[in-house]
Design an enzyme around this catalytic site. Structure first.
Site, PDB file in Angstrom:
ATOM      1  N   GLY A   1       0.788  -1.232   0.000  1.00  0.00           N
ATOM      2  CA  GLY A   1       0.000   0.000   0.000  1.00  0.00           C
ATOM      3  C   GLY A   1       0.815   1.275   0.000  1.00  0.00           C
TER       4      GLY A   1
ATOM      5  N   ASN B   1       1.782   2.989  -2.547  1.00  0.00           N
ATOM      6  CA  ASN B   1       1.184   3.944  -3.498  1.00  0.00           C
ATOM      7  C   ASN B   1      -0.067   4.601  -2.910  1.00  0.00           C
ATOM      8  OD1 ASN B   1       2.530   4.238  -6.240  1.00  0.00           O
ATOM      9  ND2 ASN B   1       2.658   2.036  -5.912  1.00  0.00           N
TER      10      ASN B   1
ATOM     11  N   LYS C   1      -5.265  -9.130  -8.845  1.00  0.00           N
ATOM     12  CA  LYS C   1      -6.344  -9.887  -9.500  1.00  0.00           C
ATOM     13  C   LYS C   1      -6.757  -9.166 -10.773  1.00  0.00           C
ATOM     14  CE  LYS C   1      -6.787 -12.980  -6.351  1.00  0.00           C
ATOM     15  NZ  LYS C   1      -6.469 -14.385  -6.635  1.00  0.00           N
TER      16      LYS C   1
ATOM     17  N   ASN D   1      -3.969   1.973 -13.753  1.00  0.00           N
ATOM     18  CA  ASN D   1      -3.039   1.038 -13.105  1.00  0.00           C
ATOM     19  C   ASN D   1      -1.650   1.648 -13.164  1.00  0.00           C
ATOM     20  OD1 ASN D   1      -2.103  -1.411 -11.925  1.00  0.00           O
ATOM     21  ND2 ASN D   1      -1.388  -2.085 -13.926  1.00  0.00           N
TER      22      ASN D   1
ATOM     23  N   HIS E   1       2.379   0.453 -13.327  1.00  0.00           N
ATOM     24  CA  HIS E   1       3.215  -0.725 -13.584  1.00  0.00           C
ATOM     25  C   HIS E   1       4.677  -0.317 -13.421  1.00  0.00           C
ATOM     26  CE1 HIS E   1       4.081  -4.673 -15.200  1.00  0.00           C
ATOM     27  NE2 HIS E   1       5.043  -4.111 -15.915  1.00  0.00           N
TER      28      HIS E   1
ATOM     29  N   ASP F   1      -1.997  -5.059 -18.445  1.00  0.00           N
ATOM     30  CA  ASP F   1      -1.012  -4.021 -18.793  1.00  0.00           C
ATOM     31  C   ASP F   1      -1.085  -3.541 -20.238  1.00  0.00           C
ATOM     32  OD1 ASP F   1       0.019  -4.358 -16.190  1.00  0.00           O
ATOM     33  OD2 ASP F   1       1.342  -5.967 -16.865  1.00  0.00           O
TER      34      ASP F   1
HETATM   35  C1  GRF Z   1       4.068  -1.268  -7.332  1.00  0.00           C
HETATM   36  O1  GRF Z   1       5.376  -1.549  -7.708  1.00  0.00           O
HETATM   37  C2  GRF Z   1       3.185  -1.137  -8.548  1.00  0.00           C
HETATM   38  O2  GRF Z   1       3.866  -0.654  -9.671  1.00  0.00           O
HETATM   39  C3  GRF Z   1       2.755  -2.548  -8.796  1.00  0.00           C
HETATM   40  O3  GRF Z   1       2.599  -3.108  -7.523  1.00  0.00           O
HETATM   41  C4  GRF Z   1       3.425  -2.428  -6.583  1.00  0.00           C
HETATM   42  C5  GRF Z   1       2.544  -1.979  -5.464  1.00  0.00           C
HETATM   43  O4  GRF Z   1       3.268  -1.477  -4.395  1.00  0.00           O
HETATM   44  N1  GRF Z   1       1.588  -2.607  -9.638  1.00  0.00           N
HETATM   45  P1  GRF Z   1       2.523  -0.852  -3.140  1.00  0.00           P
HETATM   46  O5  GRF Z   1       1.576  -1.909  -2.585  1.00  0.00           O
HETATM   47  O6  GRF Z   1       1.804   0.374  -3.580  1.00  0.00           O
HETATM   48  O7  GRF Z   1       3.617  -0.553  -2.154  1.00  0.00           O
END
Ligand code: GRF
Length: 209
Positions: A18, A20, A97, A113, A115, A156
């Site tokens: 989490g 992000n 998922k 999303n 990536h 993606d």
């Molecule tokens: C990130 O590297 C994102 O690019 C990928 O999953 C990871 C999530 O990290 N899709 P976090 O849970 O936000 O720390």
């Protein structure tokens, strides 16, 4: 096309840490974005993202297909949560998922999303977490990065909204590259949300103005 402007209600979907989500909350608190995280959903009851949401008094829901008799019931419940919280934009942040095509259709061009590589390279099924960075390092590429893109029915593959490059050093390991890219992600995701807030995304061509 429905135009976006001003503060949006966000639903963050996450399966893991989490970080992000944390970065998005921080961006809102510091005024970098206006949008508010109104709901967090995770398929994983132990996800750090759920704990972060609870700590911030944000509705946090553990929602897994395993809790339902059928996929249809699961999707129905998912969609009713999104509509009960009047969600404008769905933010996938480490959600492992595949979203049901019904949800993707209902929220067409309203799902993002992030990536941890420069799509279209190093994306697709199985390309998540350290797998991505290991593949980049074994390819010998000198650059990688982060990509925010719209979500369609495949992994993606939606239109790219924002990308930022990160240098791959010869001393980098998959872990160190992941760390460097994650820092960039934390700046890039709020920037992408801001583009939506300011209606600066031309969804038809999916290019920023
Ligand atoms: C990130 O590297 C994102 O690019 C990928 O999953 C990871 C999530 O990290 N899709 P976090 O849970 O936000 O720390």
């Amino acid at each position: 096309m429905k135009g976006f402007s001003g503060a949006l209600k966000l639903c963050v979907l996450a399966s893991g840490e989490g970080s992000n989500l944390k970065a998005i909350l921080k961006a809102r608190n510091s005024g970098k974005i206006k949008s508010r995280v109104a709901l967090v959903i995770s398929n994983n009851s132990r996800a750090g993202a759920l704990a972060i949401a609870e700590k911030n008094a944000i509705p946090a829901v553990h929602l897994s297909i395993k809790q339902f008799k059928s996929e249809k019931d699961f999707i129905k419940s998912f969609l009713s949560l999104l509509s009960a919280h009047k969600i404008d934009l769905i933010i996938l942040a480490g959600y492992l998922k595949m979203l049901s095509p019904l949800i993707v259709k209902k929220y067409h061009n309203r799902i993002l999303n992030i990536h941890p590589a420069l799509l279209p390279d190093f994306g697709g099924e199985g390309m998540y977490g350290l797998n991505v960075h290991k593949a980049v390092i074994s390819s010998g590429r000198k650059t990688s990065g982060a990509t925010v893109h719209l979500v369609d029915e495949a992994y993606d593959s939606g239109e790219v909204i924002l990308q930022k490059e990160v240098k791959v050093d010869s001393s980098d390991t998959a872990e160190s590259l992941q760390e460097k890219i994650l820092k960039v992600e934390h700046r890039l995701y709020p920037e992408a949300i801001k583009l939506f807030e300011e209606n600066k995304i031309n969804i038809v061509r999916a290019k920023t103005k």
